[in-house]
Design a protein around this motif. Structure first.
Motif, PDB file in Angstrom:
ATOM      1  N   ASN A  61       0.814  -1.224   0.000  1.00 50.78           N
ATOM      2  CA  ASN A  61       0.000   0.000   0.000  1.00 50.78           C
ATOM      3  C   ASN A  61       0.848   1.274   0.000  1.00 50.78           C
ATOM      4  O   ASN A  61       0.314   2.368   0.073  1.00 50.78           O
ATOM      5  CB  ASN A  61      -1.021  -0.007   1.147  1.00 50.78           C
ATOM      6  N   GLY A  62       2.163   1.127  -0.090  1.00 53.10           N
ATOM      7  CA  GLY A  62       3.035   2.290  -0.208  1.00 53.10           C
ATOM      8  C   GLY A  62       3.326   3.006   1.090  1.00 53.10           C
ATOM      9  O   GLY A  62       3.913   4.081   1.083  1.00 53.10           O
ATOM     10  N   THR A  63       2.940   2.418   2.203  1.00 53.32           N
ATOM     11  CA  THR A  63       3.189   3.041   3.500  1.00 53.32           C
ATOM     12  C   THR A  63       4.681   3.063   3.824  1.00 53.32           C
ATOM     13  O   THR A  63       5.185   4.009   4.417  1.00 53.32           O
ATOM     14  CB  THR A  63       2.432   2.299   4.616  1.00 53.32           C
ATOM     15  N   LEU A  64       5.389   2.014   3.425  1.00 51.79           N
ATOM     16  CA  LEU A  64       6.817   1.915   3.712  1.00 51.79           C
ATOM     17  C   LEU A  64       7.571   1.594   2.419  1.00 51.79           C
ATOM     18  O   LEU A  64       7.351   0.560   1.798  1.00 51.79           O
ATOM     19  CB  LEU A  64       7.071   0.819   4.754  1.00 51.79           C
ATOM     20  N   ARG A  65       8.446   2.503   2.038  1.00 54.25           N
ATOM     21  CA  ARG A  65       9.244   2.298   0.827  1.00 54.25           C
ATOM     22  C   ARG A  65      10.337   1.279   1.088  1.00 54.25           C
ATOM     23  O   ARG A  65      10.779   1.104   2.222  1.00 54.25           O
ATOM     24  CB  ARG A  65       9.873   3.611   0.390  1.00 54.25           C
ATOM     25  N   TYR A  66      10.771   0.629   0.027  1.00 51.37           N
ATOM     26  CA  TYR A  66      11.826  -0.368   0.135  1.00 51.37           C
ATOM     27  C   TYR A  66      12.628  -0.402  -1.150  1.00 51.37           C
ATOM     28  O   TYR A  66      12.229   0.133  -2.181  1.00 51.37           O
ATOM     29  CB  TYR A  66      11.234  -1.749   0.422  1.00 51.37           C
ATOM     30  N   THR A  67      13.781  -1.044  -1.061  1.00 51.12           N
ATOM     31  CA  THR A  67      14.628  -1.268  -2.221  1.00 51.12           C
ATOM     32  C   THR A  67      14.935  -2.748  -2.275  1.00 51.12           C
ATOM     33  O   THR A  67      15.304  -3.346  -1.266  1.00 51.12           O
ATOM     34  CB  THR A  67      15.934  -0.458  -2.102  1.00 51.12           C
ATOM     35  N   LYS A  68      14.785  -3.334  -3.455  1.00 49.33           N
ATOM     36  CA  LYS A  68      15.048  -4.753  -3.624  1.00 49.33           C
ATOM     37  C   LYS A  68      16.371  -4.924  -4.364  1.00 49.33           C
ATOM     38  O   LYS A  68      16.555  -4.400  -5.456  1.00 49.33           O
ATOM     39  CB  LYS A  68      13.916  -5.423  -4.396  1.00 49.33           C
ATOM     40  N   ILE A  69      17.282  -5.668  -3.726  1.00 45.85           N
ATOM     41  CA  ILE A  69      18.592  -5.919  -4.315  1.00 45.85           C
ATOM     42  C   ILE A  69      18.855  -7.417  -4.232  1.00 45.85           C
ATOM     43  O   ILE A  69      18.928  -7.979  -3.138  1.00 45.85           O
ATOM     44  CB  ILE A  69      19.711  -5.150  -3.582  1.00 45.85           C
ATOM     45  N   GLY A  70      18.950  -8.041  -5.383  1.00 44.80           N
ATOM     46  CA  GLY A  70      19.257  -9.461  -5.429  1.00 44.80           C
ATOM     47  C   GLY A  70      18.292 -10.334  -4.645  1.00 44.80           C
ATOM     48  O   GLY A  70      18.700 -11.274  -3.985  1.00 44.80           O
ATOM     49  N   GLY A  71      17.032 -10.033  -4.671  1.00 45.08           N
ATOM     50  CA  GLY A  71      16.039 -10.835  -3.970  1.00 45.08           C
ATOM     51  C   GLY A  71      15.837 -10.452  -2.509  1.00 45.08           C
ATOM     52  O   GLY A  71      14.944 -10.964  -1.853  1.00 45.08           O
ATOM     53  N   MET A  72      16.669  -9.570  -1.978  1.00 45.58           N
ATOM     54  CA  MET A  72      16.539  -9.102  -0.591  1.00 45.58           C
ATOM     55  C   MET A  72      15.920  -7.711  -0.597  1.00 45.58           C
ATOM     56  O   MET A  72      16.227  -6.891  -1.463  1.00 45.58           O
ATOM     57  CB  MET A  72      17.916  -9.024   0.083  1.00 45.58           C
ATOM     58  N   MET A  73      15.042  -7.471   0.372  1.00 48.22           N
ATOM     59  CA  MET A  73      14.414  -6.156   0.491  1.00 48.22           C
ATOM     60  C   MET A  73      15.050  -5.400   1.643  1.00 48.22           C
ATOM     61  O   MET A  73      15.255  -5.953   2.721  1.00 48.22           O
ATOM     62  CB  MET A  73      12.917  -6.303   0.693  1.00 48.22           C
ATOM     63  N   TYR A  74      15.344  -4.140   1.377  1.00 49.78           N
ATOM     64  CA  TYR A  74      15.970  -3.278   2.375  1.00 49.78           C
ATOM     65  C   TYR A  74      15.103  -2.046   2.586  1.00 49.78           C
ATOM     66  O   TYR A  74      14.484  -1.534   1.659  1.00 49.78           O
ATOM     67  CB  TYR A  74      17.369  -2.852   1.915  1.00 49.78           C
TER      68      TYR A  74
END
Length: 87
Positions: free
Chosen positions: A59-72
């Motif tokens: 729902n876009g409440t918390l942004r994330y970055t996906k790198i190599g299958g891992m979310m940060y």
């Protein structure tokens, strides 16, 4: 059975206590130089389930970055979300 009402002031006090406790955990549980947290760290920090974290992403409440299958997740974004601020 006794009816108890929760006022806005009660909720505001609860929010402040919860934020203070979370900030304390962030301060003691994470080194100050860390800017990015893994999903498992975020779930542990916020005491939420994997499904709840997924909903925050969807729902876009918390942004994330996906790198190599891992979310940060940025610690700054987590704090902003907890304070109810804009992303």
């Amino acid at each position: 059975m006794q009816l108890e009402l929760i006022t806005r002031e009660d909720l505001k006090a609860f929010k402040e206590e919860l934020l203070a406790e979370i900030r304390q955990h962030i301060g003691t549980g994470q080194p100050q130089h860390r800017q990015w947290l893994k999903s498992s760290e975020v779930r542990k920090l916020l005491n939420i389930s994997p499904g709840t974290l997924q909903n925050l992403r969807i729902n876009g409440t918390l942004r994330y970055t996906k790198i190599g299958g891992m979310m940060y997740y940025r610690l700054e974004d987590i704090n902003r979300m907890l304070e109810g601020g804009e992303q």
